[in-house]
Design a protein around this motif. Sequence first.
Motif, PDB file in Angstrom:
ATOM      1  N   LEU B 151      -1.951 -11.268   0.488  1.00  0.00           N
ATOM      2  CA  LEU B 151      -0.742 -10.718   1.005  1.00  0.00           C
ATOM      3  C   LEU B 151      -0.196  -9.849   0.220  1.00  0.00           C
ATOM      4  O   LEU B 151       0.235  -8.580   0.750  1.00  0.00           O
ATOM      5  N   VAL B 152       0.052 -10.264  -1.181  1.00  0.00           N
ATOM      6  CA  VAL B 152       0.739  -9.154  -1.832  1.00  0.00           C
ATOM      7  C   VAL B 152      -0.205  -7.878  -2.156  1.00  0.00           C
ATOM      8  O   VAL B 152       0.243  -6.749  -2.153  1.00  0.00           O
ATOM      9  N   SER B 153      -1.385  -8.143  -2.157  1.00  0.00           N
ATOM     10  CA  SER B 153      -2.258  -7.100  -2.239  1.00  0.00           C
ATOM     11  C   SER B 153      -2.305  -6.075  -0.950  1.00  0.00           C
ATOM     12  O   SER B 153      -2.403  -4.901  -1.169  1.00  0.00           O
ATOM     13  N   PHE B 154      -2.085  -6.503   0.083  1.00  0.00           N
ATOM     14  CA  PHE B 154      -1.721  -5.867   1.372  1.00  0.00           C
ATOM     15  C   PHE B 154      -0.366  -5.007   1.037  1.00  0.00           C
ATOM     16  O   PHE B 154      -0.610  -3.881   1.346  1.00  0.00           O
ATOM     17  N   GLY B 155       0.524  -5.681   0.582  1.00  0.00           N
ATOM     18  CA  GLY B 155       1.648  -4.951   0.122  1.00  0.00           C
ATOM     19  C   GLY B 155       1.380  -3.855  -0.726  1.00  0.00           C
ATOM     20  O   GLY B 155       1.845  -2.657  -0.586  1.00  0.00           O
ATOM     21  N   PHE B 156       0.598  -4.111  -1.790  1.00  0.00           N
ATOM     22  CA  PHE B 156       0.329  -2.934  -2.819  1.00  0.00           C
ATOM     23  C   PHE B 156      -0.206  -1.670  -1.912  1.00  0.00           C
ATOM     24  O   PHE B 156       0.168  -0.516  -2.267  1.00  0.00           O
ATOM     25  N   ALA B 157      -0.844  -1.997  -1.007  1.00  0.00           N
ATOM     26  CA  ALA B 157      -1.749  -0.939  -0.471  1.00  0.00           C
ATOM     27  C   ALA B 157      -0.743  -0.275   0.488  1.00  0.00           C
ATOM     28  O   ALA B 157      -0.751   1.291   0.497  1.00  0.00           O
ATOM     29  N   VAL B 158       0.177  -0.785   0.908  1.00  0.00           N
ATOM     30  CA  VAL B 158       1.075  -0.170   1.936  1.00  0.00           C
ATOM     31  C   VAL B 158       1.979   0.660   1.120  1.00  0.00           C
ATOM     32  O   VAL B 158       2.531   1.658   1.434  1.00  0.00           O
ATOM     33  N   ILE B 159       2.509   0.007  -0.090  1.00  0.00           N
ATOM     34  CA  ILE B 159       3.434   0.766  -0.892  1.00  0.00           C
ATOM     35  C   ILE B 159       2.765   2.010  -1.364  1.00  0.00           C
ATOM     36  O   ILE B 159       3.521   2.943  -1.580  1.00  0.00           O
TER      37      ILE B 159
ATOM     38  N   LYS C 363       4.854  -7.656   9.054  1.00  0.00           N
ATOM     39  CA  LYS C 363       6.038  -8.057   9.059  1.00  0.00           C
ATOM     40  C   LYS C 363       6.597  -9.429   9.338  1.00  0.00           C
ATOM     41  O   LYS C 363       7.325  -9.940   8.853  1.00  0.00           O
ATOM     42  N   GLY C 364       6.005  -9.960  10.084  1.00  0.00           N
ATOM     43  CA  GLY C 364       5.977 -11.399  10.630  1.00  0.00           C
ATOM     44  C   GLY C 364       5.623 -12.249   9.546  1.00  0.00           C
ATOM     45  O   GLY C 364       6.456 -13.295   9.217  1.00  0.00           O
ATOM     46  N   TRP C 365       4.636 -11.843   8.712  1.00  0.00           N
ATOM     47  CA  TRP C 365       4.528 -12.573   7.660  1.00  0.00           C
ATOM     48  C   TRP C 365       5.664 -12.665   6.629  1.00  0.00           C
ATOM     49  O   TRP C 365       6.069 -13.853   5.932  1.00  0.00           O
ATOM     50  N   ILE C 366       5.846 -11.533   6.145  1.00  0.00           N
ATOM     51  CA  ILE C 366       7.067 -11.294   5.439  1.00  0.00           C
ATOM     52  C   ILE C 366       8.179 -12.143   5.742  1.00  0.00           C
ATOM     53  O   ILE C 366       8.914 -12.513   4.926  1.00  0.00           O
TER      54      ILE C 366
END
Lengths: 405, 351, 425
Positions: B151-159, C363-366
Motif C-alpha cells: 500500500l505505501v509503495s503504491f503511495g510512493f509511486a503516486v507521489i 482512496k477507499g483504502w486510505i
Amino acid sequence: MTVRYIQRVALVCLLLIPALVVAACADEPTPTPTAAPTATPTPLPPFKIGVMESLTGPGETYGTVSNQAKQMAVDEINAAGGINGRMIELIVEDSKCSAQDAITAYRKLTDVDGVKIILGTSCSGAMLGAAPLAEDDGIVLFSGLATNPDIAEAGDYIFRTAMSDAQLGIDTGNVLWADGIRTLATITEATDYAEGVRRSSVAQFEKLGGEVVGAERYPSDIVDFRSQLTKLFNANPDALHIAAQAEFSGGTIIKQARELGFDGPIYSEVVPIGATALEVAGEAATGVKAITADLDPANQKAQEVLRNFRETYDYVTLPWYLGSAYDDVYITAECLKQTGDDQDADGFRDCLYEITWSGAIGNNFSFDDKGEVVGLSNVVVEVLPVAERTEDNQGYKVLGGAPTQ
Amino acid sequence: MSTDSGGGGSLIRAAREPGVFMRLARGNLELWANLVVITWAVVFAIWQGSGFAITLGTVFAIWAILAVSLNLVVGFTGLLSVGHIGFFGIGAYTVAILTSNAQYEQLRTEAIPTFGWPFFAALPVGIVLAGLTAIAVGVVFNRFRDDIFVLVSFGFAVICFNVFLNSRALTRGAFGIHEIAKPEIGSVAFGSEVAFLILALVFLAVVVLISWLIVSSSFGRVLTAIREDERATEVFGYQVTHFKLTVWVISAMMAAAAGGLFASWTTFIDPNSFILLESILLVSIVILGGLATIWGSILGAMAFVLLEEGMRFLPFLPDEYVGQARQVILGVLLVLLMLFRPQGLLGRYKL
Amino acid sequence: MVWKITESPDQAVQFAFNGLSVGAVYALLALGFTLVYSTVWFFDLYYGAAAAMGAYGVFYLRTSETVGGSHVNNPYVSAIFALVVAGVIAWVLYEAFFIRLQSRFTHKSLYIAGGMLAGATGIYTGFVLTNPDHLHLLLSPAVGAVAAVVAGWVVNRVIRRLFSNTGRTTLLTTSVIVGSLFGACCGLLLAGAPESRLYLSWAMSCLVAGAVGVALYRSLYVYMRKRARSPLIMLVASLGVLLAITAATAIVFESAPRPLPRAFGSEPWTIWGSNIKGFNIFTIGVAIAGFLGLLFLLKRTSLGRTIRAIGDDEEVAKVVGINTTVVIAIVFFIGAVFAAAAGLLSGHDTAIQPRMGLLLMLKGWIASVVGGMGNLYGAVVGGFALGMVEQFGIWDLAGEWKDVISFVILILFLSFWPRGLLPRG
C-alpha cells in the motif's frame, strides 16, 4: 550457484550465435525472388505517405475527423486516376496526442515503413515531440491541426496549414477587451496546444491593460474540476477563459462551472465548442464564445467538401480542421506531381515553400519562410441554445471577424 | 527454494542425454519458457530486420535492468514494492534536466533551468539522487511489511508521479522535456541506435553482475533469511533494517540508471512514462519471470517486450488495442501463476 | 487555516460542500473495503475493478443516452457476464438446496434441475444485457417476482404476529395472493415506466459487479487461501484481475473519459452563498444509508455475527459449524456492490474512465486506514475526513497536489497511528 549462471550465459551465447549467422544470411537472399526483372510492365508502386493523428487519447475527436478527411481526399485522388498514374497510399499511425507516442509512431513510420513525408500530427504536443527528430532526419512533417506558436521555430522541414496561436491570441485578447472584460480567470489543460492558446491570449489581454486574477492548469486525465474552479471564482473574475485539449474536458469544465453557480461570460477556443463538448455541457454551454477558424459559407469548395464528408461518414464536426486536413492531402498531391518521388523530402519541402493554394480553408494561402501558413483568419462564434443546435450550424453562430484593437 | 535446477542447466543436461525430445515432451516448464521466448526473440529479430530489432533490444535492456533491480527487493528480500517506477523517474528526470539544451529550452512555453551537462556527468547525479531518496523513503518504509508495504509503495509511486507532474519549474510538468542529450565519451558518441543498444546492454551486464555478486555473497544469504523469517534473522543478531535498507537503496540506484538511459534514448520524457500502471506492469514482469532469479527477470522483460510486438500481427486485433491486450494477458497470467505456480516461471521462491 | 476561513467564508463553505460530496464516495468505498478486509484479511484489488465496473455497467446499459458511445454493446461482453452470473447462481443453488434436497431426489436430477435453472438465469441476464433499450420491460418480471416474494413474506409475518391462531392454509393463500398481486402491480408499473431504465441499470451493474466478486472468490481465492503462506498471493492475483479488467474496459469502451447520462439533481442549490448539486446530497444520503445498513447487518443479524466471528478467527468459526465459504462469499458480494455503487455515483457526479477503479480503490483504502481498519464508524469518518482534507489542503497549493496530500496522510497515519482514528474494538 556459479555453475548454473555460467551455464545460462553459455546458453544465451549458444542461441545467439546461430541467430546472428541466420540474420546475416537472411539479409542477402531475400530480395532475389521478389525483385526478379520481368518483361511485362508492372503498375507503378503507390506513393507512400505517413499519417500521424491522435486516434485515441485526448485528441481523438479531431484526430479521427482529420484522418477520415485525409482518407476521403486520397480516395478521391485515387479514383480520378492517381498522380500521373500512381496511387497514393496512406500509412496511419496513432500519435495519441502525446510527444512520447508521436516519437514511437515517427520511428515506426520512418524505420519500418520508410516514408519521407508525414502528414500530421493533430496535437501540438505530439508535433513538438516528433519535430526535432524530423528536422534532424530531413523528413517533412506537415500538419493541418497543430497550432502552438513554438512550432514556427521547429525547423525547415516542419509545415502546417493550421494557424499559429500567436494570431489566435491577439484575436482573443482583443475580443475580451472589446467585450468589457477587465479581470480574467484562466483554466488550461497542461498540454502544448492549450498552453499556447492561453499564453498568447493572456499576453495580448495584459498588453491591453487587463488583469489575470487566477490561473489553473489541469492534467489531461482528471474529470473533477470543482476545486480548481472554486478557487478561480473566489477571485471574482469578469470572465473565464478555457483552453482545453480534449473536447470532453472542455465540455465538463463548462458544465461544472455553471453547476458551481458561475454566471459570467466564458471564452474559449475551438475544442470546447466541438460536437462532443457541446453534448457533454448541454444547456450550460449556451452563450459560450469561442475564437476560432471557421469555413467560409461562400467558399464553394468548402461546402462541397463538407457535403462529401457528410455523405461518406454520416457526421461532421470541427469543419475548419476537417477542411485543413483535406487540403493538406491535395497540396501533398500537387507537390508529388512536381517531384514525382515520395522519397525526395527536400524537393517536397522546396515545393511547399513555393506553392500558393486555394482550397476548402481559404483562397491564395501560402507558406512563409518558417513553414507557417499565411493568408487565413479567425472569427468569433457564439454557442446557441440546445434547441437551436443543428448538424448544419454545428451548434454555434458566427458573430463576425475578431475586432482589431 | 522449491525447484531443483535452472532452465539453462536443464537444457544443457537435456542436450547431453539421448532422449532430448522425450524430456521436452514430458514438459519442463522452465525449459519451455526459455525455449519459447528465446526462439521467438531470434525469429523476430530475423523477421523484422535489424532496424526495428535494435529499437526493441534497447527497450528490452531498459526493462530488464528495471526487472533485475526490482527482483532484488521483491524476490530476494521479499518486499513487494510497487513504487519502483518512482526511482526510474528520478533518474530520468535528473538526466533530462541536467542535460537539457539551453538553446532549445528557451524557445519553449515554460522556462526551466538548463545546465547542458554531458550525459555521463548527469547520470551519476541521478543515481545518487535516487539513492538519497531511497534512503529517506526506506527509513520510513522499513517498519511496514507484507500488504501494508504494498500500500505505501503504491503511495510512493503516486507521489513521485505527482511531483514530476506538478513541479513545473523543474520538470515543465505535463509538457515534458525535449531534446535530451545522447551519451558521449570523449569523441565516441552513442548517437546511433546500434551504439545505444550496446551501451544499454553494457549497463544491463553491469547490473546483472552487481546483482549476482549481491545474491551470491553472505549479504545475499542474510536477505534470503529475512525473506524467509524476519524475526528469526533478527534473533540471530542481524540488523535487519540495515540489510533491507541497503538492498532497497542499491535497487533504487539501478532503477535510476535505467531511467537515465531511457530519457536519453527517447530524447523526450513526460510524467506519463512514470505512471503507477507502468510500475504494476514491472511487478508483473518480475513475478512472471520468477522470484529470486536474475535470469528469470531478464527473460520476463524479453517476453514482455516481445508480447506486444508479437500481438501486432494478430489480424483481428487493431493496433491501438495491442498495449491493452498485453495487459489483459499479463493479468490473466498473474492469476494463473498465483493459482498454480506462485514462484513465477523460473522462480525459486514462493510469494 | 482558521484565519483563512474567516477571510473568505464563501470559499470555505464551497470547499466543505465539495469535500462532503467527494467524501461520501470515499466513505462508501471505505465501508465495503473495510468489511471485506476485516473478514478475510487480505487486500482484494478486484475492489477497484468493481468500482469501475459499476460505472461502466451503467454506461454499457445506457449508451443510447450517452455522449460518444454509440456502438459499445457487444455480444461477447454480454455473454461473459451471463456466464459468470449463471455460474454464481449454480453455486448458490448448490449451497442452498443440495444438502436439503439430496435425501428426496437423486443427485442426477438435482444437478440437471439446478443446471437448467442457472442456465436460464444466465440466458435471461444475457438477454437483458444485449437489449438495454428495453431494460424496463425485460426486468419487470424479475422485479415483479422479487417484489412478490418480499411482499408475501412480509404479509406472512404480519398475519402471524397479529392473528396468531390463523390456519396454515389460510396463511399461505393470503400471503401468496397478496404477494403475487403486489408483484404484478410492481412489474406492470415498471413496464410502463421507461424513465426507470437508468435506475434499473444501476441495480443491474451493482448486481453484476457483486456476482463477479463472488465468482472470483469461489473460483480463485478459496483455493489460494488454502495454500498461501502470505496474503500477498491473493493480492498479486487480484492485481492481475485488476490489470486485466481495466485493460479490457479500455478495449471495449476506449480509454478516454466519458460522461454518464444525466441523472436527477444536476441543478445547483445555493446554500449559504455556495452551491451544491442535488445529486451530491443524494450521494451523501446513500453513503449514510449504506453505513446504517451495514451497521444493522453486522450488529443485529445472525449473519453479521458470523461475519464478525470469521473476521476474529476463521478456524474457530469453521469448527463451530459456520459455512465460512458461503459467508465470505456474501461478504465479497456486499463489498463489490458497495464499490460498484461508489463507482457509479462518482461517475454520475463527474465522469468515468477505465483507470478510475485503481484511484478510487486507493482512496477507499486510505480512508479506511485513516478511520481505522475494520471499524465501520471509522470508515465513514475516514471517508469524509479524507474528502475534506483533500479539499482544504489545496487552499494554498495548486489543485493538482490532491493525490499527494492523501498519500502523505496515509503514510503519516501508518507511521504514527497505524490503528487509525477509531481503532477496531
